[in-house]
Design a protein around this motif. Structure first.
Motif, short mmCIF file in Angstrom:
data_model
loop_
_atom_site.label_atom_id
_atom_site.label_comp_id
_atom_site.label_asym_id
_atom_site.label_seq_id
_atom_site.Cartn_x
_atom_site.Cartn_y
_atom_site.Cartn_z
N GLU A 16 58.01 27.18 48.81
CA GLU A 16 59.25 27.40 49.57
C GLU A 16 59.46 28.87 49.91
O GLU A 16 60.21 29.19 50.84
N GLU A 17 58.84 29.77 49.18
CA GLU A 17 58.98 31.18 49.44
C GLU A 17 57.89 31.72 50.36
O GLU A 17 57.80 32.93 50.61
N GLY A 18 57.05 30.80 50.87
CA GLY A 18 56.00 31.20 51.79
C GLY A 18 54.74 31.71 51.14
O GLY A 18 53.85 32.25 51.82
N VAL A 19 54.63 31.54 49.83
CA VAL A 19 53.43 31.99 49.11
C VAL A 19 52.33 30.93 49.25
O VAL A 19 52.58 29.74 49.03
N GLU A 20 51.14 31.36 49.59
CA GLU A 20 50.01 30.45 49.75
C GLU A 20 49.22 30.38 48.45
O GLU A 20 48.75 31.40 47.94
N TRP A 21 49.07 29.18 47.92
CA TRP A 21 48.35 28.95 46.67
C TRP A 21 47.04 28.22 46.94
O TRP A 21 46.99 27.30 47.77
N PRO A 74 42.95 36.87 43.98
CA PRO A 74 42.70 36.18 42.71
C PRO A 74 43.73 36.56 41.66
O PRO A 74 44.21 37.70 41.62
N ILE A 75 44.07 35.60 40.80
CA ILE A 75 45.04 35.85 39.73
C ILE A 75 44.44 35.44 38.40
O ILE A 75 43.48 34.68 38.33
N GLU A 76 45.04 35.97 37.33
CA GLU A 76 44.56 35.65 35.99
C GLU A 76 45.72 35.75 35.01
O GLU A 76 46.86 36.01 35.40
N GLY A 77 45.45 35.50 33.74
CA GLY A 77 46.47 35.62 32.72
C GLY A 77 47.58 34.59 32.87
O GLY A 77 47.33 33.41 33.18
N GLU A 78 48.82 35.02 32.65
CA GLU A 78 49.97 34.12 32.70
C GLU A 78 50.14 33.52 34.09
O GLU A 78 50.51 32.35 34.23
N ALA A 79 49.85 34.30 35.13
CA ALA A 79 49.97 33.79 36.49
C ALA A 79 49.00 32.63 36.73
O ALA A 79 49.33 31.66 37.42
N LEU A 80 47.80 32.72 36.15
CA LEU A 80 46.82 31.64 36.28
C LEU A 80 47.32 30.38 35.58
O LEU A 80 47.14 29.26 36.08
N GLU A 81 47.95 30.54 34.42
CA GLU A 81 48.51 29.39 33.70
C GLU A 81 49.60 28.71 34.51
O GLU A 81 49.64 27.47 34.60
N GLU A 113 41.10 26.52 36.63
CA GLU A 113 39.78 27.13 36.45
C GLU A 113 39.69 28.43 37.24
O GLU A 113 39.06 29.39 36.82
N GLU A 114 40.30 28.44 38.42
CA GLU A 114 40.43 29.65 39.22
C GLU A 114 41.57 29.44 40.20
O GLU A 114 41.93 28.31 40.52
#
Length: 276
Positions: A122-127, A147-154, A139-140
């Motif tokens: 809804e905020e326009g972020v592409e995942w 690319p993201i990792e850590g808490e953002a990846l979870e 997994e990625e």
């Protein structure tokens, strides 16, 4: 709705019943340098026999009218042939007045238990997230291409898993009527547009992301096809009737690919369908 592990249990039972160990490794089942030999049936006969030998899952047996109706629904939409589906790709699209307002793209490797999900929030972020469906971990993943990792990846993994649960249930509910934790009820008959339909109630015993949901599924009794479902979602929302339209043959499956909401111009469409 149950997770991927339950689907794989059905697949494993079917493969064992068919005398298979699963998909062959590269080069397995061939003899180097020897051409295949057709028997007296010819090419068409060999093809038909090969189709007969594909893995199938037995229809679960639940006594009573509700179990019998659920079995017709399961079989009509290809539930017995679900173990043949190695990969399933589709877009889950929400439309308002024919304008696309949301879309999520799935590239689901069924046998591997992994789904790649792409959507814009809804905020326009592409995942873009590849999620393991056994434990809802990514997994990625990338956010707006980074690319993201850590808490953002979870967090991304949980978001992708939630999308998979929702979108797959909208598409494949008829194949999931016998999932663990699903309670079946027979709610009699109703008449709509000159057609007599039987009503199958689906409720849930502490499973899925929204266990308080309840669905009254309207079924054409002869074909076993779903004509509509009335959604009673947990919370204070009023019931919503949604029609299931546009049936298509998709590999070993037969599925409705359009959902029309009663009293509105809202639709859910499944397109870019691909079955391997």
């Amino acid at each position: 709705m149950k997770g991927f592990r339950g689907w794989m249990m059905v697949l494993a039972v079917a493969l064992l019943a068919a005398g298979c160990d699963g998909p062959a490794e590269e080069g397995e089942g061939s003899v180097g340098g020897e051409a295949p030999v057709l028997d007296d049936e010819g090419e068409e006969g060999s093809k038909a026999r090969a189709e007969e030998e594909l893995p199938v899952a037995p229809t679960p047996q639940v006594e009573g009218p509700a179990g019998e109706l659920a079995a017709r629904v399961f079989e009509a939409h290809g539930g017995q042939r679900w173990p043949q589906v190695e990969e399933l790709g589709f877009r889950f699209v929400v439309k308002e007045q024919d304008e696309e307002t949301f879309a999520a793209t799935h590239d689901w490797k069924v046998w591997e238990g992994v789904d790649r999900v792409r959507w814009t929030d809804e905020e326009g972020v592409e995942w873009d997230v590849t999620v393991n469906l056994d434990d809802a971990t990514a997994e990625e993943a990338s956010r707006d291409g980074d690319p993201i990792e850590g808490e953002a990846l979870e967090i991304a993994g949980k978001g992708a898993y939630t999308r998979w649960v929702n979108d797959v249930y909208w598409l494949l509910m008829p194949l999931k009527v016998f999932d663990p934790g699903v309670s079946l009820g027979h709610e009699g008959e109703l008449e709509r547009e000159g057609e007599t339909l039987e009503v199958l109630e689906l409720s849930f015993e502490g499973v899925g992301l929204t266990p308080g949901d309840r669905y009254l599924v309207q079924v054409e009794p002869e074909s076993g096809e779903v004509r509509a479902w009335e959604m009673h979602l947990q919370g204070d929302r009023p019931p919503q009737l949604v029609f299931w339209d546009d049936y298509q043959e998709l590999g070993p499956l037969r599925l409705s690919v359009t959902r029309n909401f009663e009293g509105s111009e809202r639709q859910i469409i499944f397109d870019e369908l691909r079955v391997k």
